[in-house]
Motif scaffolding. Structure first.
Motif, PDB file in Angstrom:
ATOM      1  N   UNK A  35      44.171  43.846  54.656  1.00  0.00           N
ATOM      2  CA  UNK A  35      44.055  44.942  53.675  1.00  0.00           C
ATOM      3  C   UNK A  35      45.393  45.379  53.063  1.00  0.00           C
ATOM      4  N   UNK A  36      46.455  45.586  53.871  1.00  0.00           N
ATOM      5  CA  UNK A  36      47.714  46.058  53.259  1.00  0.00           C
ATOM      6  C   UNK A  36      48.305  45.068  52.247  1.00  0.00           C
ATOM      7  N   UNK A  37      47.872  43.815  52.311  1.00  0.00           N
ATOM      8  CA  UNK A  37      48.397  42.803  51.381  1.00  0.00           C
ATOM      9  C   UNK A  37      47.697  42.837  50.022  1.00  0.00           C
ATOM     10  N   UNK A  38      46.597  43.576  49.955  1.00  0.00           N
ATOM     11  CA  UNK A  38      45.819  43.561  48.705  1.00  0.00           C
ATOM     12  C   UNK A  38      46.417  44.517  47.680  1.00  0.00           C
ATOM     13  N   UNK A  80      41.437  32.867  37.854  1.00  0.00           N
ATOM     14  CA  UNK A  80      41.965  33.367  36.572  1.00  0.00           C
ATOM     15  C   UNK A  80      41.895  34.891  36.536  1.00  0.00           C
ATOM     16  N   UNK A  81      40.824  35.428  37.118  1.00  0.00           N
ATOM     17  CA  UNK A  81      40.733  36.903  37.175  1.00  0.00           C
ATOM     18  C   UNK A  81      41.817  37.460  38.094  1.00  0.00           C
ATOM     19  N   UNK A  82      42.038  36.774  39.203  1.00  0.00           N
ATOM     20  CA  UNK A  82      43.073  37.221  40.146  1.00  0.00           C
ATOM     21  C   UNK A  82      44.452  37.212  39.487  1.00  0.00           C
ATOM     22  N   UNK A 142      38.552  40.132  47.160  1.00  0.00           N
ATOM     23  CA  UNK A 142      39.943  40.508  46.846  1.00  0.00           C
ATOM     24  C   UNK A 142      40.016  41.094  45.436  1.00  0.00           C
ATOM     25  N   UNK A 143      39.331  40.431  44.499  1.00  0.00           N
ATOM     26  CA  UNK A 143      39.346  40.876  43.104  1.00  0.00           C
ATOM     27  C   UNK A 143      38.733  42.273  42.991  1.00  0.00           C
ATOM     28  N   UNK A 144      37.596  42.478  43.682  1.00  0.00           N
ATOM     29  CA  UNK A 144      36.916  43.787  43.610  1.00  0.00           C
ATOM     30  C   UNK A 144      37.851  44.896  44.102  1.00  0.00           C
ATOM     31  N   UNK A 145      38.559  44.632  45.213  1.00  0.00           N
ATOM     32  CA  UNK A 145      39.462  45.652  45.778  1.00  0.00           C
ATOM     33  C   UNK A 145      40.631  45.916  44.827  1.00  0.00           C
TER      34      UNK A 145
END
Ligand SMILES: [Mg+2]
Length: 264
Positions: free
Chosen positions: A15-18, A53-55, A245-248
């Protein structure tokens, strides 16, 4: 021993990496693209390419692969922000896009390998510029094929650096960057203090073994011997992970935009 990423301990560490400042770096074959019998027909599934691509719009993204950059772009279907090829030896940051000294060395090895291995059934010599891969997936007796490859490679001048893999032996010039040094150089270039690296093979252990705070290693596929802290059960879990990951990250962007609007 690595822990499963989707357990509470794994997600707690992840989590802290997001954050948008983190560099998310990926190996290609076996990580973004499923492993296929014929390595020339590998392809990144459309949904994964779309997610990547979204990321890229939300964080820093790099692909670090054993393939040549050109080959990797065709497998990905697009060019990521940063793409390092040949296990770290082919970098877009160097003065010339190709390291001609390495290419010369590999050409010399290729000639010798062709003479010794060309007629061996099931072996394939792939010249990739700054490195060479000898594939033996299609060999009737892989153990024997590997022994033969090692015998021939031992006679090469100059002596190559060897990186094993799934039915492949990779040859690189001794001075070539491995994936670990490549990741560190990308972090420096992009000003990223933290990185998450996803990989599935022996060549990725070079990153997983980096003893440096702020780098989280995730092994794609369960492997007790990996130096990565976490693992995914299989490559097909990548899509779900990317989408979460993208959602967060999107939520974080929206929250930050909301805060800015409230302050103005
Ligand atoms: Mg791989």
């Amino acid at each position: 021993m690595p822990s499963y990423l989707f357990h509470s301990q794994g997600l707690g560490s992840f989590a802290p990496y997001l954050t948008p400042e983190t560099l998310f770096a990926f190996d290609l074959d076996g990580t973004l693209a499923p492993i296929v019998e014929n390595h020339a027909s590998a392809k990144v599934p459309k949904k994964i390419a779309h997610a990547l691509r979204r990321l890229m719009g939300l964080a820093k993204v790099a692909v670090i692969t054993g393939r040549s950059r050109r080959d990797a772009i065709s497998i990905l279907g697009f060019e990521p922000q940063v793409l390092i090829g040949n296990h770290g030896a082919e970098s877009p940051f160097s003065d010339n896009s190709r390291n001609w000294e390495f290419v010369q060395t590999c050409l010399k090895w290729r000639e010798r390998l062709h003479d010794a291995l060309f007629y061996e059934a099931g072996l394939e010599i792939e010249f990739k510029g700054e490195s060479i891969s000898i594939h033996y997936r299609k060999s009737a007796d892989p153990e024997q094929a590997l022994a033969l490859i090692h015998r021939v490679v031992e006679g090469l001048e100059p002596r190559p650096k060897l990186i094993g893999g799934k039915y492949v032996v990779n040859l690189l010039p001794q001075q070539a960057f491995g994936k670990g040094s490549a990741l560190e150089s990308v972090m420096e270039r992009m000003g990223a203090k933290n990185a998450v690296y996803f990989g599935d093979d022996e060549t990725d252990e070079d990153v997983f073994r980096l003893e440096r705070d702020g780098i989280l290693g995730i092994h794609v596929g369960r492997d007790e011997s990996t130096a990565a802290a976490f693992y995914l059960n299989q490559q097909s879990e990548m899509l779900e992970l990317l989408e979460s990951m993208i959602a967060i990250l999107e939520r974080r962007f929206e929250e930050e935009a909301g805060c800015e609007a409230a302050l103005s």
